[in-house]
Design a protein around this motif. Structure first.
Motif, mmCIF file in Angstrom:
data_model
loop_
_atom_site.group_PDB
_atom_site.id
_atom_site.type_symbol
_atom_site.label_atom_id
_atom_site.label_comp_id
_atom_site.label_asym_id
_atom_site.label_seq_id
_atom_site.Cartn_x
_atom_site.Cartn_y
_atom_site.Cartn_z
ATOM 1 N N GLU A 127 0.828 -1.202 0.000
ATOM 2 C CA GLU A 127 0.000 0.000 0.000
ATOM 3 C C GLU A 127 0.864 1.254 0.000
ATOM 4 O OE1 GLU A 127 -2.838 -0.328 3.168
ATOM 5 O OE2 GLU A 127 -4.157 -1.639 1.994
ATOM 6 N N CYS B 198 1.997 1.673 -3.476
ATOM 7 C CA CYS B 198 0.894 2.191 -4.289
ATOM 8 C C CYS B 198 0.843 3.710 -4.192
ATOM 9 C CB CYS B 198 -0.432 1.584 -3.829
ATOM 10 S SG CYS B 198 -1.891 2.300 -4.619
ATOM 11 N N ALA C 65 -2.846 -2.500 -11.857
ATOM 12 C CA ALA C 65 -3.448 -2.049 -10.601
ATOM 13 C C ALA C 65 -3.635 -0.545 -10.542
ATOM 14 C CB ALA C 65 -2.582 -2.499 -9.415
ATOM 15 N N TRP D 256 -3.500 -6.239 -2.671
ATOM 16 C CA TRP D 256 -4.172 -6.077 -3.952
ATOM 17 C C TRP D 256 -4.684 -7.414 -4.479
ATOM 18 C CZ3 TRP D 256 -1.699 -6.765 -9.156
ATOM 19 C CH2 TRP D 256 -2.579 -6.424 -10.187
ATOM 20 N N LYS E 218 -10.023 -2.599 -3.121
ATOM 21 C CA LYS E 218 -9.719 -2.141 -4.476
ATOM 22 C C LYS E 218 -9.850 -0.631 -4.609
ATOM 23 C CE LYS E 218 -11.013 -6.475 -6.733
ATOM 24 N NZ LYS E 218 -9.673 -6.777 -7.224
ATOM 25 N N PHE F 168 -6.621 1.182 -4.048
ATOM 26 C CA PHE F 168 -5.689 1.128 -5.170
ATOM 27 C C PHE F 168 -6.215 1.866 -6.404
ATOM 28 C CE2 PHE F 168 -4.495 -2.502 -2.585
ATOM 29 C CZ PHE F 168 -3.108 -2.446 -2.606
ATOM 30 N N ASP G 286 -8.086 0.563 -8.505
ATOM 31 C CA ASP G 286 -7.921 -0.483 -9.520
ATOM 32 C C ASP G 286 -9.203 -0.550 -10.349
ATOM 33 O OD1 ASP G 286 -7.678 -2.816 -10.956
ATOM 34 O OD2 ASP G 286 -7.668 -4.143 -9.218
#
Length: 787
Positions: A390, A393, A433, A575, A608, A611, A613
């Motif tokens: 994370e 990310c 991602a 993820w 999600k 992220f 995503d």
């Protein structure tokens, strides 16, 4: 007491607080800032408005001074310091501004101190940075002698006086690219409104139209909302068309040269403003300014130390020099998710780039920047699958602009062409991602630029196939995977062959689950024969499990999903953990446990969303909609189906174009239509489709309610007052609360209260749902009844 204006300045003789400088242009987009400044001046005796030259400090201070006249019964005194270069003349400038009578034989400064000591005055000191220390001494002395005095200063640097409060003046908000063509966007973004107003002043009759608005948005975005730069650009519309002006912005410092003969000299061109800031810097600050211009989108301390240190600027000095540039407003400080970053506005960065070339360091710094990005990506690849995911990310999102700059450099400079392949091909998760919507273009460009059959090219082709498959382009996905596999076999690289086979299996998943299962099983075996990273092993098992589901082998699918969940839990990975939860939710749906499927899908969706995503959010939103339909919550399902469509259209084809998955969606839709009727289904679907992504996620997670069934079923049932209906109609036209207040001549707070009441009555949580309701009501009610 009225204050004396500085000689040569424009003044407003009608100003209620005395002869303040005149407003030569309108005051756009600073109402929130203005209210904050007025509040702070009620709490502190010294407030400094700090920010880059041209950002609007003076305009904000002037408007605040005008509105604070009544709270300072002894007047507002404006002292313009821009042209005061000699520190010895500062006290004289204050005395003259106070409009004190000549008293022969007496020290004028002593008279000034006595004068302000007995009065409640607001003293505004404009443009303090070039005489910072003597201004600080004067302010400190005045405040100690004058309990009723308040000082408002504007400066690119803080004064450093005890008790000083600093308010950072930011550029005006600019429209995001996706809103460039939206009607009425100027009313929402002050930078565009300012441009429109200034353009109309130099080109009578100028208006923003569908034909020129996109170009205007591009212009204010390139100028980063800096008011001075926007105004200088507008002046050039006398001789340039808007499209031509935008095209020439790359040479901005030559194009935007103010021809006006009035005003402070530094405002005659944006270049003069920047040069003035540069002249205030120390040698080390100038060096770091130039070197830091190689970053785009900002940078952290460690990045600056890695890229910018060297020669006369040792690494251990970088932190202190950054602080100096921050104080001078050359850099701005932003803190996000616990990470402190520095950012340089684009005009300043371009100035730094020019200086970097003059110093002969440009090529070296670009190379060092590329090496730093490559190192960053390499570390991310090693640590992505684990407890730091994370954090990575967040870091990778923050460094997106720097990643882009490095990739662009590789692809446009022949000696670096081959370096583009590992840079964009190896971090597959970066595009899947985080940046799915842009990954395709980098990968296509890299493989086109580097045609040699190398391992790096094979990996990049594999990642390209991965992205293309998730976008629904299965032909390109299969083509890229086949070429990657051919290169890998020819080179005898079974590790890359595993990746290519994996991608081929993923592409087949969407149209031939049996073939997909065979390919993914083979890929898993190839991966097991190597020291493959856990992210590849986990991803292939998630996809293999989905193939089992569509082959009717639910128990086998659960085994793979359970294994993935356990590994991710053990390592702290999040993820792919969300995909394991999604898969287990799918298993529960197939087994008929709709409530458990809803629970697992929501858990996956929540992860999600962190992220962002898009692919995962869209697939999970669809699964959640199907499960809600199975659970009998058909209106929720209809709304979520609409939200899922909005997510899919932002990056690819609905459910990858898979017949198997699309059949699940159609089953859910048909169930909802049977229970709700077509009209209510369409209204709920449209409400979900028109939600923002954030609102859609909040609705899916049950944090806000789906729109009221009564409102959706029969718009005529819910009764609004005449004023509420009037405001609902304006909301449907796209007006903001402020625009509504101006249209109806009511306060913004009253307009906001009415909108909140409308949302509560209808059971809605977004303005787009109100708009949809208004449209539906117009369709279902006769015109006579509406009137």
């Amino acid at each position: 007491m009225p204050s004396r204006a500085r000689a040569g300045s424009s003044v407003d003789d009608t100003a209620p607080g005395g002869r303040l400088p005149a407003d030569l242009t309108s005051f756009e987009g600073r109402r929130t800032d203005l209210n904050q400044v007025k509040r702070l001046l009620g709490e502190t005796r010294l407030l400094t408005l700090a920010g880059f030259g041209g950002v609007g400090k003076t305009r904000l201070a002037l408007r605040a001074a005008r509105e604070l006249v009544r709270s300072h019964p002894d007047g507002v005194t404006w002292v313009e310091l821009a042209d005061v270069r000699d520190p010895c003349l500062l006290r004289q400038a204050v005395v003259e501004a106070l409009d004190l009578p000549d008293l022969p034989g007496r020290d004028t400064w002593s008279v000034a101190l006595q004068h302000v000591a007995e009065r409640r005055i607001l003293l505004v000191l404009d443009n303090c940075e070039h005489v910072l220390e003597p201004v600080a001494e004067i302010v400190d002395e005045l405040l100690r002698h004058s309990p009723g005095l308040r000082v408002l200063a504007t400066s690119r640097q803080t004064l450093g006086v005890p008790g000083e409060t600093v308010f950072s003046v930011a550029p005006l908000p600019v429209p995001p690219p996706e809103k460039a063509a939206e009607p009425g966007v100027a009313s929402l973004f002050p930078s565009l409104a300012l441009f429109r107003e200034r353009a109309a002043s130099v080109v009578p009759g100028f208006e923003l139209t569908p034909a020129n608005q996109v170009a205007a948005v591009e212009l204010v975005r390139k100028l980063e909302g800096i008011p001075l730069a926007i105004e200088l650009a507008a002046v050039k519309l006398r001789v340039l068309g808007l499209d031509e002006l935008v095209r020439r912005l790359d040479a901005r410092l030559d194009v935007l040269r103010h021809s006006a003969r009035t005003g402070p000299s530094r405002h005659r061109t944006i270049e003069a403003t920047i040069d003035w800031s540069y002249d205030l810097c120390t040698d080390d600050e100038r060096t770091l300014w130039a070197r830091a211009s190689v970053f785009t989108g900002g940078f952290g301390v460690e990045a600056a130390e890695a890229v910018c240190a060297g020669g006369t600027l040792p690494e251990e000095a970088v932190l202190d020099v950054l602080e100096g540039l921050l104080e001078k407003s050359v850099l701005s400080r932003v803190e996000s998710h616990g990470q402190v970053r520095f950012r340089m506005l684009e005009p300043l960065r371009e100035h730094g780039q020019h200086r970097l070339r003059v110093l002969g360091e440009h090529d070296d710094l670009v190379h060092r920047h590329l090496e730093w990005v490559e190192g960053l990506v390499g570390e991310a690849c090693l640590q992505w699958f684990g407890p730091l995911q994370e954090a990575w990310c967040t870091t990778l999102r923050l460094e997106q602009a720097n990643l882009r700059a490095a990739a662009e450099h590789c692809l446009t400079h022949e000696p670096c062409h081959e370096r583009s392949l590992p840079l964009v091909g190896t971090p597959w998760f970066l595009w899947i991602a985080l940046f799915l919507d842009e990954g395709r273009q980098w990968l296509e460009r890299a493989v086109a630029t580097c045609p040699a059959s190398t391992t790096d090219r094979a990996v990049a082709l594999g990642t390209l196939g991965y992205v293309a498959g998730l976008q629904g382009d299965q032909a390109r996905a299969a083509e890229a995977a086949d070429e990657a596999r051919g290169i890998a076999v020819a080179l005898g690289d079974s590790r890359v062959e595993a990746y290519a086979t994996h991608v081929a299996g993923l592409s087949a998943l969407f149209h031939d689950p049996q073939r997909s299962k065979e390919l993914l099983t083979r890929a898993l075996g190839l991966y097991d024969g190597h020291d493959a990273l856990d992210d590849h092993l986990t991803a292939v098992r998630v996809q293999l499990a989905l193939a089992h589901i569509y082959c009717g082998e639910v128990d086998a699918a659960q085994e793979h999903f359970d294994a993935c969940r356990e590994l991710c839990t053990l390592t702290g990975e999040r993820w792919l953990f969300s995909y394991a939860l999604y898969g287990l939710g799918f298993v529960e749906k197939m087994r008929g446990d709709a409530e458990r499927a809803v629970e697992l899908a929501r858990q996956a969706l929540d992860i999600k969303w962190f992220f962002r995503d898009l692919c995962g959010l869209a697939t999970t939103m669809d699964l959640l909609a199907w499960a809600q339909a199975d659970a009998g919550r058909h209106q929720d399902a209809a709304c979520l189906l609409g939200a899922a469509e909005s997510l899919w259209t932002s990056f690819g084809i609905r459910l990858f174009g898979s017949p198997d998955w699309l059949s699940k969606m159609r089953d859910a839709e048909q169930a909802c239509r049977r229970e709700l009727g077509d009209r209510v289904f369409e209204t709920a679907f449209r409400a979900g489709r028109e939600m923002s992504h954030a609102d859609a996620i909040a609705t899916a997670l049950g944090r806000v309610q789906v729109p009221s069934p009564t409102a959706l079923a029969d718009p005529t049932v819910v009764k609004l007052t005449r004023r509420e209906q009037q405001i609902a109609d304006l909301v449907a036209e796209g007006l903001s609360n402020r625009a509504i207040s101006e249209r109806l001549v009511i306060s913004p707070r009253t307009a906001e209260g009415h909108v909140e009441n409308i949302l509560a009555k209808l059971g809605f949580h977004s303005r787009s749902q109100v708009a949809a309701w208004v449209v539906e009501k117009r369709v279902t009610m006769p015109s006579a009844a509406r009137s």
